[in-house]
Design an enzyme around this catalytic site. Structure first.
Site, mmCIF file in Angstrom:
data_model
loop_
_atom_site.group_PDB
_atom_site.id
_atom_site.type_symbol
_atom_site.label_atom_id
_atom_site.label_comp_id
_atom_site.label_asym_id
_atom_site.label_seq_id
_atom_site.Cartn_x
_atom_site.Cartn_y
_atom_site.Cartn_z
ATOM 1 N N ASP A 1 0.824 -1.201 0.000
ATOM 2 C CA ASP A 1 0.000 0.000 0.000
ATOM 3 C C ASP A 1 0.866 1.262 0.000
ATOM 4 O O ASP A 1 1.826 1.381 0.767
ATOM 5 C CB ASP A 1 -0.903 -0.010 1.242
ATOM 6 C CG ASP A 1 -1.705 1.250 1.399
ATOM 7 O OD1 ASP A 1 -2.604 1.481 0.570
ATOM 8 O OD2 ASP A 1 -1.422 2.030 2.336
ATOM 9 N N GLU B 1 1.242 0.094 -5.023
ATOM 10 C CA GLU B 1 0.487 1.333 -5.179
ATOM 11 C C GLU B 1 1.487 2.458 -5.003
ATOM 12 O O GLU B 1 2.157 2.546 -3.968
ATOM 13 C CB GLU B 1 -0.631 1.449 -4.138
ATOM 14 C CG GLU B 1 -1.430 2.742 -4.317
ATOM 15 C CD GLU B 1 -2.322 3.064 -3.148
ATOM 16 O OE1 GLU B 1 -3.255 3.864 -3.333
ATOM 17 O OE2 GLU B 1 -2.087 2.550 -2.039
#
Length: 616
Positions: free
Chosen positions: A267, A303
């Site tokens: 993330d 990401e």
């Protein structure tokens, strides 16, 4: 007999011959006491080393024991490397025997990345049960849909009973609201038996705001030179950073080896501060590829708002090796398509407002839309690196994700914002393009249920989060009125969480069943006609031809790995257009509005896919 898997690490509670070894890095305190809480309370002094490790081998301990660490000031804290915390993040940790679970998936070696069709889901809202078993009950449905990989939002132990997962504070412990460690393993084992990969979303850029006790005994775990929206950054590049780096490298390997996961999604790596070379992301990638990735396919998804293409350049693309893919969520493609279909240009969508068709075309042909150009939304700062030399499998396309739905004030789905014709056209582009597609749970049957932002913090923090959530939207025109902002669902209300649970009965109703049939049809086409031709397809530039483009029309042709050619012609505007239709090859798919179209006319919101076989 099945196999058993355990990952040995220097943190936490590890089973040893005749007992358990407890280890914790707490350089900020002079002494540490282990407290066993098995009905009766027993305290044991731990031995401290000069480098801040506290250790105790305890012959009287065994799996199932509950324990915490007692600090000199009287504070009791859980194990930061706990494998399970049955009473939530403030309670005691449990000694787990990782080898107790018997796996039956010995022949499973994963799947090549070219085959990826990713389905993102949140365990708590995917089913009525809201747990690992609830996900397992739907695995056959996902196989029939055409999914090949589950991407599970973070399960690391978070405070309370409901959370998106990005507020986790115990990164080795599956949250107890979803089940025990063996329940998660059972889900993964069952997925493998059906040919499904399982990828877990992990958060290495911060700890959540409640239940992070590391500050109390291990200030060296954080670096005050770097500041994030969550406070001091994790110490990846300051003094004594090696232990923090090893903590997260071990976490990545732990999930892959002990839980036999097929990959991880990291993330928001743009929020990680690390000036070392290699940095922590590169170390994790290399540890995976040179470790479990040598035995089976293991994939890494990033990401990264910075569009740093160099992270995607790895030996993963060497022909003939059994190595996993390294790919990135392509926000650029989503943002361009969102502007095209909804005409929303607030916030970061403003960067795509001038020529969204050109941005979309560049994403399909070269990877990123921003490859070093200035971003007006970011004050003119340059964003991105050249990406056209990378293969299409390095970029994950999507129309919806938890972020893009849940970060809207009312969590609206795309089907609530655009016409059915527009939705059909962009869905066809998503599912048949060479890039791996990602579907967010419920998207495939056009659920009208929102996916809202929800959490379950203590009272003071809960109010701050609710107020902060509403302040975030004050800069948007439609939320200038304070009364309108007060209508935004309270993240801490149980009703907000309940509203976000999928209603599976919609599958049997219109228009949901029609959309579900479209997804099944397109994914079947992808599996049979496109996926077998992706192997050997190298970089985008040189293999992709942009033959025609106007403000509403795009035409692209890709040369696939077997030298066949895949062509897309689409009208993404609201007016009919005259365009010469493809003359060669065979039609794979045309949107339903093409059935009544005049020759060489493209209706509004139409798309045609055609395949030309290689000349032998």
């Amino acid at each position: 007999m099945g196999s058993r898997h355990a990952f040995s690490m220097p943190f936490g509670a590890e089973l040893i011959a005749g007992g358990v070894c407890f280890r914790i890095w707490a350089p900020s305190v002079s002494n540490m006491v282990l407290r066993l809480e098995n009905g009766l309370t027993s305290d044991f002094c731990m031995q401290r080393s000069e480098d801040g490790w506290h250790e105790l081998n305890l012959a009287s301990s065994s799996p199932g024991d509950h324990y915490r660490f007692l600090l000199p000031d009287g504070l009791l804290v859980p194990d930061p490397a706990s494998r399970f915390n049955p009473s939530d993040v403030h309670g005691a940790s449990e000694v787990i025997d990782p080898g107790a679970f018997e796996w039956t998936d010995d022949i499973w070696l994963g799947r090549p990345w070219e085959q990826a069709v990713i389905y993102e889901l949140h365990v708590g809202t995917f089913s009525v049960a809201g747990n690992f078993a609830g996900v397992e009950a739907r695995l056959d449905y996902l196989v029939e849909l055409g999914v090949t990989a589950l991407e599970i939002m973070p399960v690391a132990d978070f405070p309370g009973r409901r959370n998106w997962g990005y507020d986790g504070v115990l990164p080795f412990a599956p949250d107890a609201s979803y089940g025990r460690p063996e329940d998660f393993k059972h889900l993964i084992n069952a997925a493998h038996e059906r040919g499904l990969m399982v990828i877990l979303d992990v958060v290495y850029n911060h700890f959540g705001p409640e239940g992070n006790y590391l500050f109390c005994y291990c200030q060296e775990f954080f670096n005050s030179r770097h500041h994030t929206q969550w406070g001091s950054a994790i110490n990846f590049d300051g003094p004594k950073s090696r232990t923090a780096r090893d903590f997260f490298i071990c976490n990545a390997l732990y999930w892959i080896e002990e839980y036999r996961l097929d990959g991880l999604r990291l993330d928001a790596i743009h929020a990680i501060f690390d000036n070392n070379s290699p940095d922590i992301v590169e170390e994790i990638r290399d540890a995976i590829q040179t470790g479990p990735g040598r035995e089976r396919y293991v994939h890494l998804i990033l990401e990264n708002d910075k569009n740093q293409a160099h992270y995607l350049e790895s030996r993963s693309w060497q022909h003939g090796l059994r190595v996993g893919g390294v790919a990135q969520w392509n926000d650029d493609l989503h943002h361009a398509l969102h502007v095209i279909t909804t005409h929303e240009i607030d916030g970061y969508y403003a960067d795509y407002a001038t020529d969204p068709i050109m941005a979309l075309t560049r994403c399909l042909a070269e990877g990123f839309a921003f490859q070093g150009e200035p971003s007006p939304f970011r004050g003119g700062a340059k964003r991105g690196e050249p990406s056209g030399h990378l293969p299409p499998t390095a970029f994950i396309n999507f129309l919806q994700t938890h972020d893009q739905i849940g970060n809207r004030a009312f969590g609206e789905r795309l089907c609530q914002l655009v016409s059915p014709a527009a939705l059909e056209a962009v869905t066809a582009i998503l599912l048949l393009a060479p890039q791996p597609p990602l579907i967010f749970m419920g998207e495939e049957f056009a659920t009208h249920q929102p996916f809202l932002f929800f959490c379950d913090f203590n009272a003071d923090l809960a109010q701050a989060v609710t107020d902060g959530r509403r302040r975030e939207f004050a800069k948007f025109a439609k939320f200038i009125d304070p009364a309108t902002r007060e209508c935004i669902p309270d993240p801490n209300a149980t009703s907000t969480f309940a509203t976000s649970k999928l209603d599976w009965t919609l599958l049997n109703r219109e228009p949901h069943s029609t959309m579900h049939a479209l997804y099944r049809r397109l994914l079947t086409l992808r599996q049979h006609e496109i996926v077998p031709r992706l192997t050997g397809m190298s970089h985008l530039t040189g293999n992709t031809t942009v033959s025609h483009i106007t403000p509403k029309i795009l035409r692209l042709r890709w040369k696939l790995g077997d030298d066949s050619e895949l062509e897309l012609l689409a009208n993404l505007g609201m007016e009919q257009a005259v365009e010469v239709m493809p003359e060669c090859g065979r039609m794979l798919f045309a949107t339903s509005n093409m059935e009544k179209a005049q020759p060489n006319y493209l209706p509004p919101w139409s798309a045609i896919w055609q395949l030309t076989d290689a000349v032998l």
